[in-house]
Design an enzyme around this catalytic site. Structure first.
Site, PDB file in Angstrom:
ATOM      1  CD  GLU A   3      -2.476   0.975   2.903  1.00  0.00           C
ATOM      2  OE1 GLU A   3      -2.066   0.138   3.734  1.00  0.00           O
ATOM      3  OE2 GLU A   3      -3.450   1.716   3.108  1.00  0.00           O
ATOM      4  CE  LYS A  21      -7.101   0.854   3.734  1.00  0.00           C
ATOM      5  NZ  LYS A  21      -5.856   1.228   4.438  1.00  0.00           N
ATOM      6  CB  CYS A  38      -4.064  -2.152   4.330  1.00  0.00           C
ATOM      7  SG  CYS A  38      -3.110  -2.425   5.857  1.00  0.00           S
ATOM      8  CB  VAL A  96       0.345  -0.608  12.270  1.00  0.00           C
ATOM      9  CG1 VAL A  96       1.198   0.278  11.378  1.00  0.00           C
ATOM     10  CG2 VAL A  96      -1.122  -0.188  12.179  1.00  0.00           C
TER      11      VAL A  96
HETATM   12  C1  ACM Z   1      -3.953   0.040   7.156  1.00  0.00           C
HETATM   13  O1  ACM Z   1      -5.047  -0.110   6.628  1.00  0.00           O
HETATM   14  N1  ACM Z   1      -2.968   0.604   6.490  1.00  0.00           N
HETATM   15  C2  ACM Z   1      -3.684  -0.418   8.525  1.00  0.00           C
END
Ligand code: ACM
Length: 266
Positions: free
Chosen positions: A38, A109, A142, A169
């Protein structure tokens, strides 16, 4: 089909350097599909909307998209790369999809994490599935993993392989993707980053690495270490993801009882 991820530590704000790092590492790679993390070109920890806007680029006309499209066309390789997208006044946390014919598509996203909500708009393109030769490729980014509906939507759209750029994370995702793959009988290539960022007085973010490739039976075909730059290629048979029948009586997608499921809306 040879699928791959490149796990590395992007340098914040250094789009040109990050692009060159990737192109140098991919120069001799023999794979059919490569997934990058990402926001691979910019880094993750933005501290203002203005900074986010300055580092975002148009898709497909911006420098990063053009360069990667050219690369993919020259090499005849499919690639999915997370990057910050600017579209008019709107900014999105997007994934660029390129291949043997150049630009092939965009995913934005849908589920934004934490402060991303301050910088980006949530994706408005749904969960698109793209043809990659004879294979169907879905993309999520992510934190989308936290919402089973994302991978399910891709599977319902016919995705056999999910490309999953990430900047993880929290510690849960690598194991959770085993379930995402199992419950949808799909492959997933999660490309996470490594390293850490601490910008603008905010708390340090440490990225957990552990990029991985998981098969439709939930088997982890490869998982990277937490802090090492690594490019990994695995040969898969995407047709395995077409087998949705679990036994004589059960079919993973047809057995769903959609009328009984709650949507959370009144
Ligand atoms: C994330 O979605 N970068 C934790």
């Amino acid at each position: 089909m040879r699928v791959a991820f490149f796990q590395f530590a992007p340098r914040f704000g250094r789009i040109g350097d990050n692009l060159e790092t990737v192109l140098a590492r991919l120069e001799k790679v023999e794979a059919d599909l490569i997934v990058l993390p990402e926001l691979f070109s910019t880094g993750y920890q933005f501290v203002s909307k203005r900074e986010t806007a300055e580092l975002s680029e148009e898709i497909p006309s911006g420098r990063t998209a053009r360069r990667l499209s050219e690369w993919a066309r020259d090499r005849g390789i499919w690639l999915v790369a997370g990057m910050a997208e600017r579209k008019g006044k709107a900014l999105y946390n997007s994934a660029l999809h390129v291949g043997p014919k150049g630009y092939a598509g965009t995913y934005r996203k849908v589920h934004l994490f934490d402060e991303e909500k301050k910088w980006f708009r949530p994706g408005n393109l749904g969960f698109p599935v793209f043809p990659v030769g004879k294979v169907r490729l879905g993309i999520m980014i992510c934190f989308d993993w936290f919402f089973p509906e994302a991978a399910r939507s891709l599977a319902l759209g016919g995705a056999e392989v999910i490309a999953h750029p990430a900047n993880l994370v929290l510690p849960y995702c690598p194991d959770a993707m085993v379930t995402r793959c199992l419950e949808n009988r799909v492959f997933a290539v999660t490309a996470n980053r490594i390293g850490s960022e601490k910008r603008g007085g905010r708390k340090r973010l440490t990225y957990i690495g552990q990029s991985e490739i998981v098969d439709p039976k939930g088997r982890i075909l490869t998982r990277a270490p937490g802090n090492k730059e690594i490019l990994k290629i695995v040969e898969i048979d995407p047709m395995e993801a077409r087998k949705k029948k679990l036994n004589r009586f059960n079919d993973l997608l047809r057995d769903r009882r959609v009328k009984l499921y709650k949507t959370g809306r009144k």
